[in-house]
Write a protein that holds these residues in place. Structure first.
Motif, PDB file in Angstrom:
ATOM      1  N   LEU A 349       1.640   1.926   7.698  1.00  0.00           N
ATOM      2  CA  LEU A 349       0.882   2.132   8.927  1.00  0.00           C
ATOM      3  C   LEU A 349      -0.557   2.534   8.609  1.00  0.00           C
ATOM      4  O   LEU A 349      -1.507   2.050   9.244  1.00  0.00           O
ATOM      5  CB  LEU A 349       1.562   3.199   9.781  1.00  0.00           C
ATOM      6  CG  LEU A 349       0.844   3.598  11.079  1.00  0.00           C
ATOM      7  CD1 LEU A 349       0.640   2.387  11.985  1.00  0.00           C
ATOM      8  CD2 LEU A 349       1.618   4.694  11.809  1.00  0.00           C
ATOM      9  N   ALA A 350      -0.715   3.409   7.631  1.00  0.00           N
ATOM     10  CA  ALA A 350      -2.064   3.844   7.238  1.00  0.00           C
ATOM     11  C   ALA A 350      -2.897   2.664   6.746  1.00  0.00           C
ATOM     12  O   ALA A 350      -4.090   2.550   7.068  1.00  0.00           O
ATOM     13  CB  ALA A 350      -1.963   4.917   6.154  1.00  0.00           C
ATOM     14  N   ASP A 351      -2.273   1.775   5.993  1.00  0.00           N
ATOM     15  CA  ASP A 351      -2.989   0.591   5.504  1.00  0.00           C
ATOM     16  C   ASP A 351      -3.408  -0.318   6.663  1.00  0.00           C
ATOM     17  O   ASP A 351      -4.496  -0.907   6.645  1.00  0.00           O
ATOM     18  CB  ASP A 351      -2.109  -0.182   4.523  1.00  0.00           C
ATOM     19  CG  ASP A 351      -1.900   0.569   3.207  1.00  0.00           C
ATOM     20  OD1 ASP A 351      -2.704   1.488   2.925  1.00  0.00           O
ATOM     21  OD2 ASP A 351      -0.934   0.249   2.486  1.00  0.00           O
ATOM     22  N   LYS A 352      -2.551  -0.425   7.670  1.00  0.00           N
ATOM     23  CA  LYS A 352      -2.894  -1.242   8.839  1.00  0.00           C
ATOM     24  C   LYS A 352      -4.071  -0.638   9.601  1.00  0.00           C
ATOM     25  O   LYS A 352      -4.942  -1.366  10.103  1.00  0.00           O
ATOM     26  CB  LYS A 352      -1.684  -1.367   9.765  1.00  0.00           C
ATOM     27  CG  LYS A 352      -0.571  -2.249   9.219  1.00  0.00           C
ATOM     28  CD  LYS A 352       0.597  -2.310  10.194  1.00  0.00           C
ATOM     29  CE  LYS A 352       1.725  -3.181   9.637  1.00  0.00           C
ATOM     30  NZ  LYS A 352       2.888  -3.224  10.569  1.00  0.00           N
ATOM     31  N   ILE A 353      -4.100   0.683   9.687  1.00  0.00           N
ATOM     32  CA  ILE A 353      -5.207   1.360  10.374  1.00  0.00           C
ATOM     33  C   ILE A 353      -6.523   1.082   9.659  1.00  0.00           C
ATOM     34  O   ILE A 353      -7.532   0.726  10.286  1.00  0.00           O
ATOM     35  CB  ILE A 353      -4.931   2.875  10.454  1.00  0.00           C
ATOM     36  CG1 ILE A 353      -3.762   3.145  11.408  1.00  0.00           C
ATOM     37  CG2 ILE A 353      -6.176   3.639  10.893  1.00  0.00           C
ATOM     38  CD1 ILE A 353      -3.263   4.574  11.381  1.00  0.00           C
ATOM     39  N   ARG A 354      -6.507   1.234   8.366  1.00  0.00           N
ATOM     40  CA  ARG A 354      -7.724   0.991   7.588  1.00  0.00           C
ATOM     41  C   ARG A 354      -8.142  -0.476   7.660  1.00  0.00           C
ATOM     42  O   ARG A 354      -9.334  -0.799   7.779  1.00  0.00           O
ATOM     43  CB  ARG A 354      -7.491   1.399   6.136  1.00  0.00           C
ATOM     44  CG  ARG A 354      -7.257   2.902   5.952  1.00  0.00           C
ATOM     45  CD  ARG A 354      -6.830   3.222   4.530  1.00  0.00           C
ATOM     46  NE  ARG A 354      -7.839   2.807   3.570  1.00  0.00           N
ATOM     47  CZ  ARG A 354      -7.576   2.227   2.399  1.00  0.00           C
ATOM     48  NH1 ARG A 354      -6.323   1.985   2.053  1.00  0.00           N
ATOM     49  NH2 ARG A 354      -8.548   1.902   1.582  1.00  0.00           N
ATOM     50  N   LEU A 553      11.303   2.765  15.826  1.00  0.00           N
ATOM     51  CA  LEU A 553      12.143   1.994  14.912  1.00  0.00           C
ATOM     52  C   LEU A 553      11.322   0.935  14.171  1.00  0.00           C
ATOM     53  O   LEU A 553      11.566   0.661  12.988  1.00  0.00           O
ATOM     54  CB  LEU A 553      13.280   1.333  15.695  1.00  0.00           C
ATOM     55  CG  LEU A 553      14.431   0.756  14.865  1.00  0.00           C
ATOM     56  CD1 LEU A 553      15.086   1.847  14.026  1.00  0.00           C
ATOM     57  CD2 LEU A 553      15.463   0.093  15.771  1.00  0.00           C
ATOM     58  N   ASP A 554      10.346   0.371  14.860  1.00  0.00           N
ATOM     59  CA  ASP A 554       9.491  -0.641  14.230  1.00  0.00           C
ATOM     60  C   ASP A 554       8.699  -0.040  13.073  1.00  0.00           C
ATOM     61  O   ASP A 554       8.535  -0.660  12.018  1.00  0.00           O
ATOM     62  CB  ASP A 554       8.550  -1.231  15.279  1.00  0.00           C
ATOM     63  CG  ASP A 554       7.737  -2.388  14.728  1.00  0.00           C
ATOM     64  OD1 ASP A 554       8.300  -3.209  13.984  1.00  0.00           O
ATOM     65  OD2 ASP A 554       6.531  -2.469  15.034  1.00  0.00           O
ATOM     66  N   ILE A 555       8.204   1.184  13.274  1.00  0.00           N
ATOM     67  CA  ILE A 555       7.459   1.857  12.206  1.00  0.00           C
ATOM     68  C   ILE A 555       8.388   2.165  11.031  1.00  0.00           C
ATOM     69  O   ILE A 555       8.038   1.963   9.864  1.00  0.00           O
ATOM     70  CB  ILE A 555       6.815   3.153  12.741  1.00  0.00           C
ATOM     71  CG1 ILE A 555       5.704   2.809  13.735  1.00  0.00           C
ATOM     72  CG2 ILE A 555       6.258   3.997  11.597  1.00  0.00           C
ATOM     73  CD1 ILE A 555       5.134   4.010  14.451  1.00  0.00           C
ATOM     74  N   VAL A 556       9.574   2.644  11.339  1.00  0.00           N
ATOM     75  CA  VAL A 556      10.526   3.015  10.288  1.00  0.00           C
ATOM     76  C   VAL A 556      10.916   1.801   9.450  1.00  0.00           C
ATOM     77  O   VAL A 556      11.040   1.890   8.217  1.00  0.00           O
ATOM     78  CB  VAL A 556      11.782   3.660  10.913  1.00  0.00           C
ATOM     79  CG1 VAL A 556      12.867   3.847   9.855  1.00  0.00           C
ATOM     80  CG2 VAL A 556      11.429   5.002  11.545  1.00  0.00           C
ATOM     81  N   LEU A 557      11.092   0.666  10.101  1.00  0.00           N
ATOM     82  CA  LEU A 557      11.550  -0.535   9.396  1.00  0.00           C
ATOM     83  C   LEU A 557      10.412  -1.356   8.801  1.00  0.00           C
ATOM     84  O   LEU A 557      10.666  -2.342   8.110  1.00  0.00           O
ATOM     85  CB  LEU A 557      12.360  -1.420  10.349  1.00  0.00           C
ATOM     86  CG  LEU A 557      13.672  -0.817  10.878  1.00  0.00           C
ATOM     87  CD1 LEU A 557      14.321  -1.761  11.869  1.00  0.00           C
ATOM     88  CD2 LEU A 557      14.623  -0.504   9.728  1.00  0.00           C
ATOM     89  N   SER A 558       9.181  -0.976   9.070  1.00  0.00           N
ATOM     90  CA  SER A 558       8.045  -1.773   8.581  1.00  0.00           C
ATOM     91  C   SER A 558       7.820  -1.569   7.083  1.00  0.00           C
ATOM     92  O   SER A 558       8.222  -0.567   6.513  1.00  0.00           O
ATOM     93  CB  SER A 558       6.784  -1.391   9.351  1.00  0.00           C
ATOM     94  OG  SER A 558       6.445  -0.037   9.127  1.00  0.00           O
TER      95      SER A 558
END
Length: 558
Positions: A349-354, A553-558
């Motif tokens: 998620l952090a990589d997607k934000i950046r 759940l989407d974040i957990v499974l990403s």
């Protein structure tokens, strides 16, 4: 009798045009006709008697005697100037223009149809005819030099050296809207523009009437020497229309450009801030310092994020248009990316934000090359909207699961639980790899099982508070499940083995009956009953906050 024959032909043919106006175009060859008739008579009477021949000769002598009295070829009357004009290609052009005018389509409110393809085509054809009339009849049309200061977005609509009467301009004059909404803001047109639009629309209607009157006059007029007068009336009508067109087009497009410049101001501000950030980054690299610790640099980034929020609020038609996303999200994401080396949901998620931030910065650098490629109605820029959707989606999740420590811990816990189960059971690993639909029941069921062991980090309580309401049906089910779970533990040979047995049942893994009977006494075997209640509650966990659960759940499974 002789006097009668001498006078009658002269009376008849003295002025042939009075008898038939088209006689000037007809040539009479009476002598030839008589000769042909005579030769034909000679051939047909070769076997006739001498008396018949004498009679024919007598008739021939009589005809020759009076031949001088018959009409000879009459000279053609010269055409008048109006008749000559009616035969010219210029008149055909005028006639075609009048026909095109009659083919314009009107709507129920008596406006010209400029929305449908058919209406557009008819109007465009008529305007092209007007331009040809101006060219052929040398109407004095005003200079189009004002178009040189138009932006590229408008200049591409015009051809150099042509009048270019565009249907879009006529449509704007016809509608006469006093204001325009761009990016949710209201922009008012000046009274000069509105007045010029009314004049153009009125002139357009008047020109059609003038063209029909001029055409009818040309068709009906017989007097010589009026062509110049008619052409003067035509050129005056064309010049009046052209003057009104130029007045409106010039004022209208210039005010549109002012509105567009203001509507792009967020993009312009973003470009300026991006330029500042690039300079600070270059300075930081030259000095060998960490740019992330530079206060001035972070201040620039904060301003840039605020600009993104403003743009997102008006342009992100596919998302929520949030403008409350702050730089803290990006800084926290950068910290996670630096600290974590292994892939996990929050690092992803952090990589997607950046990445979303980097993509938008690159887009603004692209816009700096040519700001006019940006549609002033920002929602009409697909590349911008796409970048904003990813920006909002990732930053919104970052705000919820990175800045919020409790949710952060919940994500980490469930991710580790799933990893642990997948390492333990290959069947579950395969389901994860192929995103099996059964996962949407299995994962919340595993959470309910962990809740029975009081190890779920409060996830079930957060997503399904009804489980803890003893007056609720779901709460009653949960209460019974806890009691059955305790009884099962007491009846089993080992708590760990009993829990593993439940895990296997939840995952759909076949269980050896002998092994099952060894773990729990068949008389007290309530495993099927417990698993059914766990699955019932797993559905309740998903349905209480479905949108938030799916994101989690989407974040957990990403």
């Amino acid at each position: 009798m002789q006097n009668h024959f001498q006078q009658s032909p002269n009376q008849i043919y003295q002025n042939p045009s009075e008898v038939n106006p088209r006689s000037n175009d007809i040539q009479f060859h009476e002598a030839d006709i008589n000769n042909n008739s005579y030769e034909s008579s000679q051939e047909n009477s070769s076997n006739a008697s001498f008396s018949e021949k004498d009679e024919l000769n007598s008739t021939e002598e009589y005809s020759n005697k009076h031949l001088a009295l018959r009409a000879s070829t009459a000279p053609a009357r010269p055409l008048s100037d109006i008749e000559e004009f009616r035969r010219s290609s210029d008149f055909l052009l005028l006639e075609h223009t009048v026909i095109c005018s009659s083919q314009l389509i009107r709507t129920d409110d008596q406006k010209y149809d400029l929305d449908s393809e058919e209406g557009q085509a008819a109007c465009k054809k008529f305007l092209n005819q007007i331009e040809r009339l101006c060219d052929v009849f040398k109407a004095f049309c005003r200079s189009r030099s004002y178009r040189k200061v138009f932006s590229n977005a408008y200049r591409v609509l015009y051809r150099e050296g042509f009048l270019c009467y565009l249907t879009e301009i006529l449509d704007s004059a016809q509608e006469g809207f006093p204001y325009l909404y761009v990016n949710g803001e209201k922009y008012l047109f000046s009274q000069e523009v509105l007045e010029a639009g009314r004049n153009l629309y009125s002139s357009f209607s008047k020109l059609q009437i003038d063209l029909r009157e001029i055409y009818n006059r040309i068709c009906e007029e017989t007097t010589s020497g009026i062509v110049g007068e008619v052409i003067l009336c035509l050129t005056n009508a064309l010049q009046e229309f052209d003057n009104n067109w130029v007045d409106f087009e010039n004022l209208y497009v210039h005010e549109l450009m002012v509105i567009e410049t203001d509507a792009r101001r967020y993009i312009t501000e973003g470009i300026d801030i991006e330029r500042e950030m690039l300079l600070l980054e270059a300075k930081g690299r030259s000095r060998g310092k960490l740019i992330f610790e530079n206060e001035e640099y972070n201040h620039c980034r904060e301003r840039f994020v605020k600009i993104l929020g403003k743009i997102n609020s008006v342009a992100n038609i596919e998302g929520k248009g949030r403008d409350d996303l702050t730089l803290d999200i990006l800084i926290a994401a950068e910290g996670i990316s630096r600290r974590m080396t292994q892939n996990n949901p929050l690092k992803n998620l952090a990589d997607k934000i950046r990445h979303s931030f980097t993509v938008l910065r690159a887009l603004f650098r692209k816009y700096e090359i040519n700001i006019e490629v940006v549609d002033p109605q920002l929602k009409n820029n697909p590349d911008l909207v796409e970048g904003l959707v990813k920006f909002e989606e990732s930053w919104e999740r970052g705000k919820a699961y990175i800045l919020n420590s409790k949710r952060y811990n919940k994500v980490i816990y469930l991710h580790k639980l799933i990893e642990k189960i997948s390492e333990k059971y290959q069947n579950f690993q395969r389901q994860l790899e192929c995103s099996d639909a059964e996962l949407f029941v299995i994962i919340p069921s595993l959470l309910v099982l962990k809740t029975l062991e009081e190890e779920d980090k409060g996830i079930c309580r957060y997503f399904c508070p009804r489980m803890y309401d003893e007056n609720d049906e779901i709460g009653i089910t949960w209460k019974r499940l806890k009691r059955n779970f305790k009884l099962g533990k007491l009846a089993s040979s080992s708590l760990l083995e009993y829990t593993e047995l439940l895990e296997m049942m939840i995952l759909g893994i076949p269980i050896n009956p002998q092994l099952r009977s060894e773990i729990i006494n068949p008389k007290f075997d309530n495993i099927d009953h417990v698993v059914n209640k766990i699955k019932t509650l797993s559905i309740a966990v998903q349905r209480h906050k479905p949108v938030e659960w799916n994101k989690f759940l989407d974040i957990v499974l990403s």
